[in-house]
Design a protein around this motif. Structure first.
Motif, PDB file in Angstrom:
ATOM      1  N   GLY A  55    -112.740 -91.287 -53.588  1.00 24.74           N
ATOM      2  CA  GLY A  55    -114.004 -91.434 -52.833  1.00 24.74           C
ATOM      3  C   GLY A  55    -114.601 -90.097 -53.458  1.00 24.74           C
ATOM      4  N   PRO A  56    -115.881 -90.045 -52.884  1.00 28.79           N
ATOM      5  CA  PRO A  56    -116.475 -88.611 -53.281  1.00 28.79           C
ATOM      6  C   PRO A  56    -116.158 -87.656 -52.512  1.00 28.79           C
ATOM      7  N   GLN A  57    -116.255 -86.109 -53.216  1.00 28.22           N
ATOM      8  CA  GLN A  57    -115.679 -85.172 -52.739  1.00 28.22           C
ATOM      9  C   GLN A  57    -116.920 -84.815 -51.455  1.00 28.22           C
ATOM     10  N   PRO A  58    -116.217 -83.838 -50.590  1.00 26.94           N
ATOM     11  CA  PRO A  58    -117.416 -83.658 -49.423  1.00 26.94           C
ATOM     12  C   PRO A  58    -118.539 -82.993 -49.842  1.00 26.94           C
ATOM     13  N   THR A  59    -118.598 -82.146 -50.978  1.00 30.25           N
ATOM     14  CA  THR A  59    -119.747 -81.714 -51.573  1.00 30.25           C
ATOM     15  C   THR A  59    -120.612 -82.773 -51.968  1.00 30.25           C
ATOM     16  N   GLU A  60    -119.828 -83.643 -52.564  1.00 27.13           N
ATOM     17  CA  GLU A  60    -121.003 -84.623 -53.231  1.00 27.13           C
ATOM     18  C   GLU A  60    -121.481 -85.612 -52.015  1.00 27.13           C
ATOM     19  N   LEU A  61    -120.816 -85.501 -50.831  1.00 24.29           N
ATOM     20  CA  LEU A  61    -121.325 -86.242 -49.534  1.00 24.29           C
ATOM     21  C   LEU A  61    -122.588 -85.257 -49.198  1.00 24.29           C
ATOM     22  N   PRO A 109    -110.856 -85.141 -56.381  1.00 20.41           N
ATOM     23  CA  PRO A 109    -110.493 -86.040 -57.891  1.00 20.41           C
ATOM     24  C   PRO A 109    -109.048 -85.882 -58.008  1.00 20.41           C
ATOM     25  N   ALA A 110    -108.410 -86.849 -58.968  1.00 16.08           N
ATOM     26  CA  ALA A 110    -107.133 -86.909 -59.191  1.00 16.08           C
ATOM     27  C   ALA A 110    -106.558 -85.634 -59.822  1.00 16.08           C
ATOM     28  N   SER A 111    -107.413 -84.952 -60.545  1.00 15.22           N
ATOM     29  CA  SER A 111    -107.249 -83.651 -61.204  1.00 15.22           C
ATOM     30  C   SER A 111    -106.709 -82.508 -60.199  1.00 15.22           C
ATOM     31  N   VAL A 112    -107.091 -82.764 -58.918  1.00 16.45           N
ATOM     32  CA  VAL A 112    -106.827 -81.687 -58.043  1.00 16.45           C
ATOM     33  C   VAL A 112    -105.486 -81.935 -57.278  1.00 16.45           C
ATOM     34  N   PRO A 113    -104.406 -81.312 -57.279  1.00 21.83           N
ATOM     35  CA  PRO A 113    -103.237 -81.654 -56.617  1.00 21.83           C
ATOM     36  C   PRO A 113    -103.462 -82.421 -55.125  1.00 21.83           C
ATOM     37  N   ARG A 127    -110.614 -88.827 -40.293  1.00 19.08           N
ATOM     38  CA  ARG A 127    -109.555 -89.003 -39.824  1.00 19.08           C
ATOM     39  C   ARG A 127    -108.629 -88.800 -41.086  1.00 19.08           C
ATOM     40  N   TRP A 128    -107.670 -88.035 -41.478  1.00 17.32           N
ATOM     41  CA  TRP A 128    -106.876 -87.729 -42.379  1.00 17.32           C
ATOM     42  C   TRP A 128    -106.087 -88.924 -42.857  1.00 17.32           C
ATOM     43  N   ASP A 129    -105.930 -89.182 -44.084  1.00 16.42           N
ATOM     44  CA  ASP A 129    -105.366 -90.596 -44.569  1.00 16.42           C
ATOM     45  C   ASP A 129    -104.364 -90.353 -45.627  1.00 16.42           C
ATOM     46  N   GLY A 130    -103.832 -89.071 -45.456  1.00 18.18           N
ATOM     47  CA  GLY A 130    -102.884 -88.729 -46.537  1.00 18.18           C
ATOM     48  C   GLY A 130    -103.417 -88.040 -47.777  1.00 18.18           C
ATOM     49  N   GLY A 131    -102.568 -87.194 -48.313  1.00 22.10           N
ATOM     50  CA  GLY A 131    -102.977 -86.521 -49.583  1.00 22.10           C
ATOM     51  C   GLY A 131    -104.260 -85.614 -49.184  1.00 22.10           C
ATOM     52  N   LEU A 132    -105.358 -85.897 -49.803  1.00 21.87           N
ATOM     53  CA  LEU A 132    -106.561 -85.268 -49.673  1.00 21.87           C
ATOM     54  C   LEU A 132    -107.746 -86.337 -49.307  1.00 21.87           C
ATOM     55  N   ARG A 133    -107.307 -87.367 -48.995  1.00 18.75           N
ATOM     56  CA  ARG A 133    -108.018 -88.484 -48.640  1.00 18.75           C
ATOM     57  C   ARG A 133    -108.641 -88.714 -47.065  1.00 18.75           C
ATOM     58  N   VAL A 134    -109.538 -88.732 -46.894  1.00 18.70           N
ATOM     59  CA  VAL A 134    -110.342 -88.824 -45.501  1.00 18.70           C
ATOM     60  C   VAL A 134    -111.159 -90.008 -45.139  1.00 18.70           C
ATOM     61  N   LEU A 135    -110.844 -90.593 -44.021  1.00 21.09           N
ATOM     62  CA  LEU A 135    -111.686 -91.734 -43.661  1.00 21.09           C
ATOM     63  C   LEU A 135    -112.665 -91.220 -42.566  1.00 21.09           C
ATOM     64  N   VAL A 136    -113.988 -91.160 -42.538  1.00 25.03           N
ATOM     65  CA  VAL A 136    -115.068 -91.073 -41.753  1.00 25.03           C
ATOM     66  C   VAL A 136    -115.754 -92.099 -41.186  1.00 25.03           C
ATOM     67  N   ASP A 137    -115.714 -92.149 -39.881  1.00 22.15           N
ATOM     68  CA  ASP A 137    -116.585 -92.896 -39.010  1.00 22.15           C
ATOM     69  C   ASP A 137    -117.920 -92.652 -38.943  1.00 22.15           C
ATOM     70  N   ALA A 138    -118.948 -92.934 -39.454  1.00 19.60           N
ATOM     71  CA  ALA A 138    -120.230 -92.612 -39.431  1.00 19.60           C
ATOM     72  C   ALA A 138    -121.111 -93.600 -38.975  1.00 19.60           C
ATOM     73  N   GLY A 139    -121.258 -93.683 -37.586  1.00 28.43           N
ATOM     74  CA  GLY A 139    -122.225 -94.773 -36.945  1.00 28.43           C
ATOM     75  C   GLY A 139    -121.715 -96.076 -37.131  1.00 28.43           C
ATOM     76  N   GLY A 140    -120.369 -96.278 -37.214  1.00 33.39           N
ATOM     77  CA  GLY A 140    -119.717 -97.499 -37.316  1.00 33.39           C
ATOM     78  C   GLY A 140    -119.590 -97.788 -38.758  1.00 33.39           C
ATOM     79  N   PHE A 141    -119.794 -96.962 -39.694  1.00 33.30           N
ATOM     80  CA  PHE A 141    -119.662 -97.374 -41.153  1.00 33.30           C
ATOM     81  C   PHE A 141    -118.598 -96.422 -41.564  1.00 33.30           C
ATOM     82  N   GLU A 142    -117.682 -97.256 -42.355  1.00 30.30           N
ATOM     83  CA  GLU A 142    -116.444 -96.152 -43.091  1.00 30.30           C
ATOM     84  C   GLU A 142    -116.885 -95.689 -44.430  1.00 30.30           C
ATOM     85  N   ILE A 143    -116.788 -94.262 -44.310  1.00 30.62           N
ATOM     86  CA  ILE A 143    -116.812 -93.600 -45.609  1.00 30.62           C
ATOM     87  C   ILE A 143    -115.772 -92.976 -46.269  1.00 30.62           C
TER      88      ILE A 143
END
Length: 132
Positions: free
Chosen positions: A40-46, A30-34, A9-25
């Motif tokens: 939180g970690p980047q999707p590639t880091e996940l 990074p702040a250096s990206v507009p 679920r999009w949380d504004g900017g480029l931040r996303v909240l993920v529900d994975a098995g009842g755990f929020e990720i």
């Protein structure tokens, strides 16, 4: 179980909240990206974390089935970028024990058990649908 679903679920900017098995990720850029806030970690880091955690679990599971005690196990995964994608992954296993032939056998078994590396080795078809 024949399917598994996570929800992002999009949380504004480029931040996303993920529900994975009842755990929020939280995933973000990074702040250096507009638009990124570095919360939180980047999707590639996940993706790299998925490889590292799955392969570590596969080693532990395989060792447990064989009654082999693991000492100081850690796994590092490095992805090599080729433009906007990874073209290679390097999985580095660090372990004090077991060693030699026993470790080689555990790694071979873990390669068969790890869902993430198996999926990446033979990529699945990706369907994108728009739901109301």
């Amino acid at each position: 179980m024949s399917e598994r679903t996570v929800q992002a679920r999009w949380d504004g900017g480029l931040r996303v909240l993920v529900d994975a098995g009842g755990f929020e990720i939280v995933s973000d850029e990074p702040a250096s990206v507009p638009g990124g806030s570095g919360t939180g970690p980047q999707p590639t880091e996940l993706l790299l974390a998925s490889i590292a955690s799955c392969f570590t679990i596969a080693l532990a599971y395989t060792a447990g089935k064989r009654g082999i005690e693991l000492e100081d196990l850690s796994v590092d995964v490095t992805g090599h970028y080729d433009g906007p994608r990874f073209d290679a992954f390097r999985i580095a296993v660090r372990i004090r024990a077991p060693r030699d032939v026993q470790l080689t056998r555990l790694i071979e078994s873990a390669k068969r058990v790890c869902y993430v590396t198996r999926t990446l080795s033979d990529p699945p078809k990706i369907d994108i649908v728009v739901e109301e």
